[in-house]
Motif scaffolding. Structure first.
Motif, mmCIF file in Angstrom:
data_model
loop_
_atom_site.group_PDB
_atom_site.id
_atom_site.type_symbol
_atom_site.label_atom_id
_atom_site.label_comp_id
_atom_site.label_asym_id
_atom_site.label_seq_id
_atom_site.Cartn_x
_atom_site.Cartn_y
_atom_site.Cartn_z
ATOM 1 N N MET A 1 34.833 35.723 26.872
ATOM 2 C CA MET A 1 35.741 34.793 27.548
ATOM 3 C C MET A 1 37.180 35.181 27.248
ATOM 4 S SD MET A 1 33.878 31.148 26.811
ATOM 5 C CE MET A 1 35.145 30.283 27.744
ATOM 6 N N SER A 2 38.064 34.938 28.183
ATOM 7 C CA SER A 2 39.459 35.295 27.989
ATOM 8 C C SER A 2 40.303 34.053 28.084
ATOM 9 C CB SER A 2 39.899 36.313 29.039
ATOM 10 O OG SER A 2 39.704 35.800 30.324
ATOM 11 N N GLY A 3 41.157 33.842 27.118
ATOM 12 C CA GLY A 3 42.024 32.678 27.140
ATOM 13 C C GLY A 3 43.238 32.933 28.003
ATOM 14 N N ASN A 4 44.111 31.889 28.100
ATOM 15 C CA ASN A 4 45.301 31.994 28.931
ATOM 16 C C ASN A 4 46.269 33.042 28.408
ATOM 17 O OD1 ASN A 4 44.448 30.043 30.667
ATOM 18 N ND2 ASN A 4 45.409 28.360 29.539
ATOM 19 N N GLY A 5 46.170 33.342 27.047
ATOM 20 C CA GLY A 5 47.102 34.306 26.496
ATOM 21 C C GLY A 5 46.647 35.738 26.681
ATOM 22 N N SER A 6 45.418 35.965 27.075
ATOM 23 C CA SER A 6 44.904 37.317 27.244
ATOM 24 C C SER A 6 45.421 37.932 28.536
ATOM 25 C CB SER A 6 43.370 37.287 27.275
ATOM 26 O OG SER A 6 42.940 36.644 28.448
ATOM 27 N N PRO A 7 45.352 39.260 28.665
ATOM 28 C CA PRO A 7 45.793 39.907 29.909
ATOM 29 C C PRO A 7 45.063 39.371 31.132
ATOM 30 C CG PRO A 7 45.546 41.536 28.160
ATOM 31 C CD PRO A 7 45.008 40.261 27.611
ATOM 32 N N ALA A 8 43.717 39.157 30.988
ATOM 33 C CA ALA A 8 42.953 38.650 32.130
ATOM 34 C C ALA A 8 43.418 37.255 32.513
ATOM 35 C CB ALA A 8 41.457 38.644 31.805
ATOM 36 N N GLY A 9 43.677 36.417 31.462
ATOM 37 C CA GLY A 9 44.131 35.052 31.745
ATOM 38 C C GLY A 9 45.483 35.054 32.418
ATOM 39 N N ARG A 10 46.383 35.973 31.960
ATOM 40 C CA ARG A 10 47.706 36.019 32.585
ATOM 41 C C ARG A 10 47.597 36.510 34.022
ATOM 42 N NH1 ARG A 10 49.173 37.847 27.371
ATOM 43 N NH2 ARG A 10 49.045 40.031 28.021
ATOM 44 N N ARG A 11 46.689 37.500 34.237
ATOM 45 C CA ARG A 11 46.516 37.969 35.612
ATOM 46 C C ARG A 11 45.970 36.872 36.495
ATOM 47 N NH1 ARG A 11 44.621 42.647 32.980
ATOM 48 N NH2 ARG A 11 42.462 41.989 33.281
ATOM 49 N N GLY A 12 45.030 36.055 35.949
ATOM 50 C CA GLY A 12 44.481 34.946 36.729
ATOM 51 C C GLY A 12 45.539 33.913 37.066
ATOM 52 N N GLY A 13 46.407 33.602 36.052
ATOM 53 C CA GLY A 13 47.467 32.641 36.311
ATOM 54 C C GLY A 13 48.460 33.159 37.328
ATOM 55 N N ALA A 14 48.803 34.458 37.222
ATOM 56 C CA ALA A 14 49.725 35.054 38.190
ATOM 57 C C ALA A 14 49.126 35.045 39.589
ATOM 58 C CB ALA A 14 50.061 36.481 37.761
ATOM 59 N N GLY A 15 47.809 35.319 39.660
ATOM 60 C CA GLY A 15 47.158 35.304 40.970
ATOM 61 C C GLY A 15 47.184 33.936 41.601
ATOM 62 N N THR A 16 46.988 32.888 40.790
ATOM 63 C CA THR A 16 47.051 31.519 41.303
ATOM 64 C C THR A 16 48.442 31.197 41.814
ATOM 65 O OG1 THR A 16 45.335 30.826 39.752
ATOM 66 C CG2 THR A 16 46.726 29.102 40.707
ATOM 67 N N ALA A 17 49.471 31.620 41.065
ATOM 68 C CA ALA A 17 50.853 31.371 41.475
ATOM 69 C C ALA A 17 51.165 32.072 42.797
ATOM 70 C CB ALA A 17 51.813 31.833 40.387
ATOM 71 N N VAL A 18 50.692 33.309 42.948
ATOM 72 C CA VAL A 18 50.940 34.050 44.180
ATOM 73 C C VAL A 18 50.275 33.360 45.365
ATOM 74 C CG1 VAL A 18 50.420 36.204 45.405
ATOM 75 C CG2 VAL A 18 51.311 36.281 43.072
ATOM 76 N N ARG A 19 49.043 32.923 45.169
ATOM 77 C CA ARG A 19 48.338 32.233 46.265
ATOM 78 C C ARG A 19 49.076 30.952 46.658
ATOM 79 N NH1 ARG A 19 43.833 34.058 43.328
ATOM 80 N NH2 ARG A 19 43.641 32.063 42.217
ATOM 81 N N ARG A 20 49.555 30.197 45.641
ATOM 82 C CA ARG A 20 50.260 28.957 45.941
ATOM 83 C C ARG A 20 51.550 29.236 46.706
ATOM 84 N NH1 ARG A 20 51.536 27.696 41.356
ATOM 85 N NH2 ARG A 20 53.795 27.984 41.446
ATOM 86 N N ARG A 21 52.293 30.265 46.275
ATOM 87 C CA ARG A 21 53.532 30.617 46.952
ATOM 88 C C ARG A 21 53.279 31.065 48.390
ATOM 89 N NH1 ARG A 21 55.686 34.367 41.964
ATOM 90 N NH2 ARG A 21 56.198 32.685 40.487
ATOM 91 N N ARG A 22 52.222 31.869 48.567
ATOM 92 C CA ARG A 22 51.886 32.305 49.923
ATOM 93 C C ARG A 22 51.536 31.118 50.817
ATOM 94 N NH1 ARG A 22 48.047 37.562 48.486
ATOM 95 N NH2 ARG A 22 49.767 39.073 48.174
ATOM 96 N N ARG A 23 50.815 30.146 50.242
ATOM 97 C CA ARG A 23 50.455 28.961 51.026
ATOM 98 C C ARG A 23 51.702 28.164 51.408
ATOM 99 N NH1 ARG A 23 47.122 27.240 47.748
ATOM 100 N NH2 ARG A 23 48.305 25.596 46.696
ATOM 101 N N ARG A 24 52.621 28.006 50.444
ATOM 102 C CA ARG A 24 53.868 27.298 50.728
ATOM 103 C C ARG A 24 54.663 28.030 51.814
ATOM 104 N NH1 ARG A 24 51.616 23.848 48.059
ATOM 105 N NH2 ARG A 24 52.236 23.114 45.994
#
Length: 366
Positions: A1-24
């Protein structure tokens, strides 16, 4: 499992932000397109206002483009609500679309989106009020006819379903129920049409009696004593404070003295805009009552018999009540689902009560 501080977690958070921005970004572009489509069907001040709203939405879109940078990707469509609104704007461009746009502005997520600026959130609130004002003009123009249409349709649905269920509950045969339903449709539609005509004509006559006199009163204005006259009382009698009333009276006299007369009553809404026309309301009420009253009769016309007929009539009327209630909700700026359920509850209560009374009377008579 990868937490929010791990590279995978940061990539997941960045991906969510990009999707939200694209939707906006997609939603803002869609809203700008809606306002431009509406503006294409308008002229004068309304057109300028709608184009200004479109420019504001494009300014918001530019904010999300800057945040996305190279991640913006190809242009995307907005959510289903935005696309539906854009479709309606291109096809109709009516007060119905403005009412939907008003609700869309009210649902703005910028109050809770940490990446949206406070100015953007404030813009959306102002946009709601601007669209509300534009929609109010259209609502005023159709208020009389629309009121008659909604009232007629609902009255036809509820009253004729109640009549049909009441007669059926009393033990009448299918042919008798059908004849009763058709008689209720015709008599009710004629009564509603005549009643709306008299009602609207009477209301317009009352409004006309209270409207400023634009025929005779202006002719005496040039002959008034500039220093001593009661012209300011005309405005004070209509609820304007004394100082403002005197200012308007002075401006009116000055305008006549310079050969630039202005209306004594100011810009007041006419009775036609407020209540519509008598014939328009009468025809609308007749047609929509007849349409509503025909719904509970349809199963009998198609030859259904027994309890199935009553169930089919009740279901059809229920769906129609939900539709009319939702329509009223959209045009009034309220929640469509709540308005639809309210219409259904009232109609179902009236129909159930009539059926119960018909069953009791039928039992007593037999």
């Amino acid at each position: 499992m990868s937490g929010n501080g791990s590279p995978a977690g940061r990539r997941g958070g960045a991906g969510t932000a990009v999707r939200r921005r694209r939707r906006r970004l997609a939603d803002e572009r869609e809203e700008a397109r809606v306002y431009r489509d509406l503006a294409a069907r308008r002229s004068g001040e309304d057109r300028e206002i709608l184009l200004a709203l479109a420019e504001a939405e494009e300014r918001h879109a530019a904010h999300w483009e800057r945040l996305l940078g190279d991640d913006a990707g190809p242009p995307r469509r907005g959510d289903i609500r935005s696309r539906l609104l854009a479709f309606l704007a291109r096809r109709f461009g009516s007060v119905f679309v403005l009412a939907l746009a008003q609700r869309a502005e009210r649902r703005s997520p910028y109050d809770t989106d940490y990446e949206a600026t406070r100015a953007m959130a404030a813009d959306e609130r102002v946009h709601e009020e601007v669209v509300r004002g534009l929609a109010a003009r259209g609502r005023a123009r159709v208020s009389g006819t629309f009121r008659a249409a909604v009232f007629g349709a609902n009255d036809g649905l509820v009253s004729n379903l109640a009549l049909v269920l009441g007669v059926a509950g009393g033990g009448a045969g299918t042919s008798t129920v059908l004849l009763t339903g058709l008689a209720g449709l015709l008599s009710g539609a004629l009564s509603m049409g005549a009643g709306e005509y008299i009602s609207v004509r009477s209301q317009r006559e009352l409004l006309a009696a209270s409207a400023p006199d634009t025929a005779d009163a202006p002719h005496v204005i040039p002959h008034l004593d500039v220093d001593s006259n009661e012209l300011a009382l005309v405005y004070r009698a209509r609820g304007i404070p004394a100082e403002e009333a005197q200012r308007r009276a002075d401006e009116l006299l000055e305008g006549y003295a310079r050969g630039r007369p202005v209306p004594i009553g100011g810009a007041e809404q006419s009775g036609d805009e407020v209540v519509g026309t008598g014939w328009g309301a009468a025809i609308s009420s007749f047609v929509f009552f007849a349409s509503g009253a025909a719904v509970p009769v349809l199963p009998f016309l198609f030859g259904l018999e027994g309890p199935t007929t009553l169930v089919a009539a009740a279901v059809l009327v229920g769906l129609a009540l939900l539709l009319t209630g939702a329509t009223v909700g959209v045009l009034s700026g309220g929640p469509p689902l709540r308005r639809a359920l309210r219409q259904l509850a009232i109609g179902a209560g009236a129909a159930a009560t009539t059926y119960a009374l018909g069953s009791v009377f039928g039992a007593v008579v037999s």
